[in-house]
Design an enzyme around this catalytic site. Sequence first.
Site, PDB file in Angstrom:
ATOM      1  N   ASP A  12       0.389  59.063 -39.487  1.00 54.06           N
ATOM      2  CA  ASP A  12      -0.489  58.961 -38.238  1.00 54.06           C
ATOM      3  C   ASP A  12      -1.073  60.124 -37.980  1.00 54.06           C
ATOM      4  O   ASP A  12      -0.394  61.381 -37.824  1.00 54.06           O
ATOM      5  CB  ASP A  12       0.416  58.659 -37.185  1.00 54.06           C
ATOM      6  CG  ASP A  12       1.385  57.123 -37.253  1.00 54.06           C
ATOM      7  OD1 ASP A  12       0.351  56.231 -37.833  1.00 54.06           O
ATOM      8  OD2 ASP A  12       2.067  56.934 -36.634  1.00 54.06           O
ATOM      9  N   ALA A  41       7.886  51.640 -41.183  1.00 52.57           N
ATOM     10  CA  ALA A  41       8.550  53.027 -41.104  1.00 52.57           C
ATOM     11  C   ALA A  41       9.372  53.396 -39.816  1.00 52.57           C
ATOM     12  O   ALA A  41      10.592  53.650 -39.856  1.00 52.57           O
ATOM     13  CB  ALA A  41       7.615  54.059 -41.611  1.00 52.57           C
ATOM     14  N   GLU A 140       1.687  44.216 -40.369  1.00 50.33           N
ATOM     15  CA  GLU A 140       0.887  45.280 -40.995  1.00 50.33           C
ATOM     16  C   GLU A 140       0.642  45.340 -42.545  1.00 50.33           C
ATOM     17  O   GLU A 140       0.066  46.082 -42.888  1.00 50.33           O
ATOM     18  CB  GLU A 140       1.309  46.661 -40.534  1.00 50.33           C
ATOM     19  CG  GLU A 140       1.012  46.888 -39.002  1.00 50.33           C
ATOM     20  CD  GLU A 140       1.378  48.317 -38.458  1.00 50.33           C
ATOM     21  OE1 GLU A 140       0.846  48.883 -37.317  1.00 50.33           O
ATOM     22  OE2 GLU A 140       2.238  49.096 -39.033  1.00 50.33           O
ATOM     23  N   THR A 214       9.344  41.531 -24.512  1.00 53.08           N
ATOM     24  CA  THR A 214       9.209  42.860 -23.869  1.00 53.08           C
ATOM     25  C   THR A 214       8.207  42.505 -22.883  1.00 53.08           C
ATOM     26  O   THR A 214       7.161  42.185 -23.018  1.00 53.08           O
ATOM     27  CB  THR A 214       9.330  43.943 -24.906  1.00 53.08           C
ATOM     28  OG1 THR A 214       7.892  43.965 -25.648  1.00 53.08           O
ATOM     29  CG2 THR A 214      10.301  43.992 -25.682  1.00 53.08           C
ATOM     30  N   GLY A 219      10.894  45.159 -18.226  1.00 55.75           N
ATOM     31  CA  GLY A 219      12.236  45.097 -19.091  1.00 55.75           C
ATOM     32  C   GLY A 219      11.801  44.038 -20.060  1.00 55.75           C
ATOM     33  O   GLY A 219      10.870  44.105 -20.665  1.00 55.75           O
ATOM     34  N   ALA A 244       5.849  54.822 -30.195  1.00 55.28           N
ATOM     35  CA  ALA A 244       7.006  54.280 -30.898  1.00 55.28           C
ATOM     36  C   ALA A 244       8.002  53.595 -30.035  1.00 55.28           C
ATOM     37  O   ALA A 244       9.067  53.377 -30.613  1.00 55.28           O
ATOM     38  CB  ALA A 244       7.638  55.124 -31.915  1.00 55.28           C
ATOM     39  N   ALA A 245       7.684  53.479 -28.870  1.00 52.05           N
ATOM     40  CA  ALA A 245       8.861  52.753 -27.878  1.00 52.05           C
ATOM     41  C   ALA A 245       9.303  51.459 -28.433  1.00 52.05           C
ATOM     42  O   ALA A 245      10.403  51.078 -28.343  1.00 52.05           O
ATOM     43  CB  ALA A 245       8.065  52.631 -26.429  1.00 52.05           C
ATOM     44  N   ASP A 247       8.866  50.176 -31.273  1.00 48.78           N
ATOM     45  CA  ASP A 247       9.426  50.189 -32.888  1.00 48.78           C
ATOM     46  C   ASP A 247      10.964  50.572 -32.488  1.00 48.78           C
ATOM     47  O   ASP A 247      11.968  50.064 -33.303  1.00 48.78           O
ATOM     48  CB  ASP A 247       8.793  51.057 -33.687  1.00 48.78           C
ATOM     49  CG  ASP A 247       7.348  50.389 -33.799  1.00 48.78           C
ATOM     50  OD1 ASP A 247       7.169  49.417 -34.015  1.00 48.78           O
ATOM     51  OD2 ASP A 247       6.368  51.094 -34.138  1.00 48.78           O
ATOM     52  N   ARG A 280       9.130  61.740 -25.369  1.00 48.47           N
ATOM     53  CA  ARG A 280       9.120  62.544 -26.520  1.00 48.47           C
ATOM     54  C   ARG A 280       7.704  62.327 -27.280  1.00 48.47           C
ATOM     55  O   ARG A 280       7.265  61.188 -27.258  1.00 48.47           O
ATOM     56  CB  ARG A 280      10.175  62.785 -27.385  1.00 48.47           C
ATOM     57  CG  ARG A 280      11.407  62.828 -26.950  1.00 48.47           C
ATOM     58  CD  ARG A 280      12.536  62.575 -27.855  1.00 48.47           C
ATOM     59  NE  ARG A 280      13.784  62.721 -27.556  1.00 48.47           N
ATOM     60  CZ  ARG A 280      14.989  62.532 -28.027  1.00 48.47           C
ATOM     61  NH1 ARG A 280      14.899  62.023 -29.382  1.00 48.47           N
ATOM     62  NH2 ARG A 280      16.132  63.010 -27.717  1.00 48.47           N
TER      63      ARG A 280
END
Length: 295
Positions: A12, A41, A140, A214, A219, A244-245, A247, A280
Site C-alpha cells: 500500500d 493480509a 481481490e 456492517t 454499527g 483497515a477498519a 478488515d 491510528r
Amino acid sequence: MPLLNVGSLNLDLVYRLPSIVAPGQTLPSHDRQLFCGGKGANQSIAAARAGATVLHAGNLGHDGQPLLNALHTEAIDTTLITTHPDAPSGHAIIQVDDAGENAILLFPGTNHRLTPDQITAALDTLDPDTPDHFVLTQNETNRVDELLAAAHDRRLRTAFNPAPMTPDVQHFPLEGVALLIVNETEALALADTPDPERALDRLHARTGGAVVLTLGSQGSLYRDANHPKLHTPAQPVTPVDTTAAGDTFIGFLLARFLAGDPPLHALHTATTAAALAVTRPGAIPSIPRLDELPA
C-alpha cells in the site's frame, strides 16, 4: 483451530492530503508512506492478533518480501504462498484526507495468479469433520467462485467478504456460505433492495448461513438460524484513517467465533477492535491486539 485465508497480498502506497482528489484536479500530498496490506493480509493479521491460528494462501511478486516478513511477525503460516519473480505483487494507491476518509486504486498483480492446484493444496489442509475452522476469502483474487464451490463440495465452512464488490459476485455460488460479511453497499447490491434489514433477510435466505451487515456509524446487523436479528452499535471515535477498519472487524470476528464466543460477544469484540483501528494511521499498523481492547 485454524483459519485458512485464501486472500490478497498488497503493498500500500498511502498519500495524505487535505481532500480526496476529484476528476481533473491536482492536489499536493503532505505525506507518503509504504505499508503492507491487501484485504487478505489485513484480515489474516487481524485474526492472528485476535488469537487465531492462521494459514495464508496466495501469491506474491518479486517485491513481496516485506509482506512475508509482516506475516511471519504474526506467526502466520506462509507455506501456501507462492512467489513469482517475473511479476509485481498486488498494490494499492491510497488517498487519505484530513477527515480520515480514503479512496483506493487497486492493481491486482500476482493476486490474480491463483491456480486450481493452489486451491486444492490449500483446502487439503483442513478436515471437514473438524468443525472449528473457516475458509476465508475476499474478492481481490481470481477464481473466488471456484474456491467457494470447491470448499462447499468438501463440506468446509466458508466465510466470504465480497470486497471490492463487482457484478460477478452476483453469480458466485453463495449458497452454502457459512458466514457472509458485507457492508451496506454490497448488501443492497447483492440483495437487490434499498432496505438494509430486508437485504439481511434475503442474503440469509440465499446462503442458508449467518450474515453480518456492517453499517458504519450505525454499527452492524447479524442474522443466523438462531438469531433473527442482532444489532451491535458502533463505538464513537474520532477517525484518523479508516483504511483497515472493515478488515480488522472481519479478522477479530472470525477469531472470536473460532474461540467459541457467542455471536453478540464476538460482534462486540470485533466492533471495539475496528473502532480502535480507525484512530491510528495505516492498514496493518492500525490493527490492535486482543490485549489492547478494554475488558
